[in-house]
Design a protein around this motif. Structure first.
Motif, PDB file in Angstrom:
ATOM      1  N   ASN A  63      38.751  48.365  48.139  1.00  0.00           N
ATOM      2  CA  ASN A  63      39.889  47.601  47.644  1.00  0.00           C
ATOM      3  C   ASN A  63      39.507  46.141  47.404  1.00  0.00           C
ATOM      4  OD1 ASN A  63      42.684  47.458  46.870  1.00  0.00           O
ATOM      5  ND2 ASN A  63      43.044  46.329  48.765  1.00  0.00           N
TER       6      ASN A  63
ATOM      7  N   TYR B 282      37.537  45.965  44.282  1.00  0.00           N
ATOM      8  CA  TYR B 282      38.443  46.171  43.159  1.00  0.00           C
ATOM      9  C   TYR B 282      39.191  44.874  42.833  1.00  0.00           C
ATOM     10  CZ  TYR B 282      42.416  47.902  40.472  1.00  0.00           C
ATOM     11  OH  TYR B 282      43.365  48.089  39.510  1.00  0.00           O
ATOM     12  N   LEU B 283      39.648  44.169  43.859  1.00  0.00           N
ATOM     13  CA  LEU B 283      40.351  42.909  43.635  1.00  0.00           C
ATOM     14  C   LEU B 283      39.434  41.863  42.995  1.00  0.00           C
ATOM     15  CD1 LEU B 283      42.524  42.684  46.889  1.00  0.00           C
ATOM     16  CD2 LEU B 283      43.272  43.301  44.564  1.00  0.00           C
ATOM     17  N   GLN B 284      38.178  41.839  43.408  1.00  0.00           N
ATOM     18  CA  GLN B 284      37.201  40.936  42.783  1.00  0.00           C
ATOM     19  C   GLN B 284      37.025  41.287  41.313  1.00  0.00           C
ATOM     20  OE1 GLN B 284      33.979  41.475  45.830  1.00  0.00           O
ATOM     21  NE2 GLN B 284      33.608  39.335  45.316  1.00  0.00           N
ATOM     22  N   LEU B 285      36.953  42.571  41.028  1.00  0.00           N
ATOM     23  CA  LEU B 285      36.792  43.018  39.646  1.00  0.00           C
ATOM     24  C   LEU B 285      38.015  42.624  38.815  1.00  0.00           C
ATOM     25  CD1 LEU B 285      34.911  44.561  37.738  1.00  0.00           C
ATOM     26  CD2 LEU B 285      36.086  46.651  38.412  1.00  0.00           C
ATOM     27  N   LEU B 286      39.203  42.758  39.377  1.00  0.00           N
ATOM     28  CA  LEU B 286      40.417  42.346  38.665  1.00  0.00           C
ATOM     29  C   LEU B 286      40.413  40.850  38.367  1.00  0.00           C
ATOM     30  CD1 LEU B 286      43.345  44.342  40.326  1.00  0.00           C
ATOM     31  CD2 LEU B 286      42.362  44.650  38.055  1.00  0.00           C
ATOM     32  N   GLU B 287      39.960  40.042  39.313  1.00  0.00           N
ATOM     33  CA  GLU B 287      39.880  38.596  39.095  1.00  0.00           C
ATOM     34  C   GLU B 287      38.923  38.269  37.950  1.00  0.00           C
ATOM     35  OE1 GLU B 287      41.642  35.989  40.404  1.00  0.00           O
ATOM     36  OE2 GLU B 287      42.871  37.613  41.226  1.00  0.00           O
TER      37      GLU B 287
ATOM     38  N   GLN C  64      38.193  40.289  35.497  1.00  0.00           N
ATOM     39  CA  GLN C  64      38.845  40.752  34.272  1.00  0.00           C
ATOM     40  C   GLN C  64      39.835  39.701  33.786  1.00  0.00           C
ATOM     41  OE1 GLN C  64      41.662  43.885  34.707  1.00  0.00           O
ATOM     42  NE2 GLN C  64      41.670  44.390  32.541  1.00  0.00           N
ATOM     43  N   LYS C  65      40.628  39.140  34.699  1.00  0.00           N
ATOM     44  CA  LYS C  65      41.595  38.104  34.330  1.00  0.00           C
ATOM     45  C   LYS C  65      40.885  36.897  33.723  1.00  0.00           C
ATOM     46  CE  LYS C  65      44.992  39.236  37.891  1.00  0.00           C
ATOM     47  NZ  LYS C  65      45.598  38.791  39.149  1.00  0.00           N
TER      48      LYS C  65
END
Length: 127
Positions: free
Chosen positions: A63, A66-71, A73-74
């Motif tokens: 998780n 995943y949050l690092q990947l979302l950041e 992506q943003k």
């Protein structure tokens, strides 16, 4: 010399009997202790029984990745919308995240393979 950083040390405790077994295996391998331990930790199959205490830390780590990947992506989406290169992740950050993902996914796959092996053995015995 004092400004040079040494890699982190990994250590563990073992009983006298376990230490003697390990020492015998190292001697039989003909390898240096360091090389033996590294290869043993990376390449030996470990079977882990899936239980809450085992699975929960894996879920937390995945998780977090995943949050690092979302950041990231943003940051890329923001770059394409606003053309602001200051918010883009660095090449080192991307490489580090990729390495962390590869290591974690490899570890999870190996654990699942071990669990599959255990499950197949238990399932076969109950027939």
């Amino acid at each position: 010399m004092s400004n040079q950083h040494k890699p982190p040390t990994i250590s563990f405790r073992s009983s006298d009997a376990e230490r003697k077994q390990i020492e015998a295996r190292i001697l039989a391998s003909g390898m240096m202790k360091k090389d033996y331990f590294v290869r043993s930790c990376i390449y030996n199959r470990i079977s882990v029984v899936g239980k809450k205490e085992t699975i929960y830390p894996l879920v937390q780590t995945v998780n977090a990745l995943y949050l690092q990947l979302l950041e990231m992506q943003k940051a890329f989406v923001g770059y394409y919308q606003n053309q602001n290169p200051d918010n883009l992740p660095t090449s080192n950050e991307i490489t580090e995240l990729q390495t962390n993902y590869n290591n974690m996914l490899s570890a999870i796959i190996e654990l699942l393979e071990g669990a599959k092996y255990l499950w197949a053995g238990e399932h076969h015995e109950t027939k």
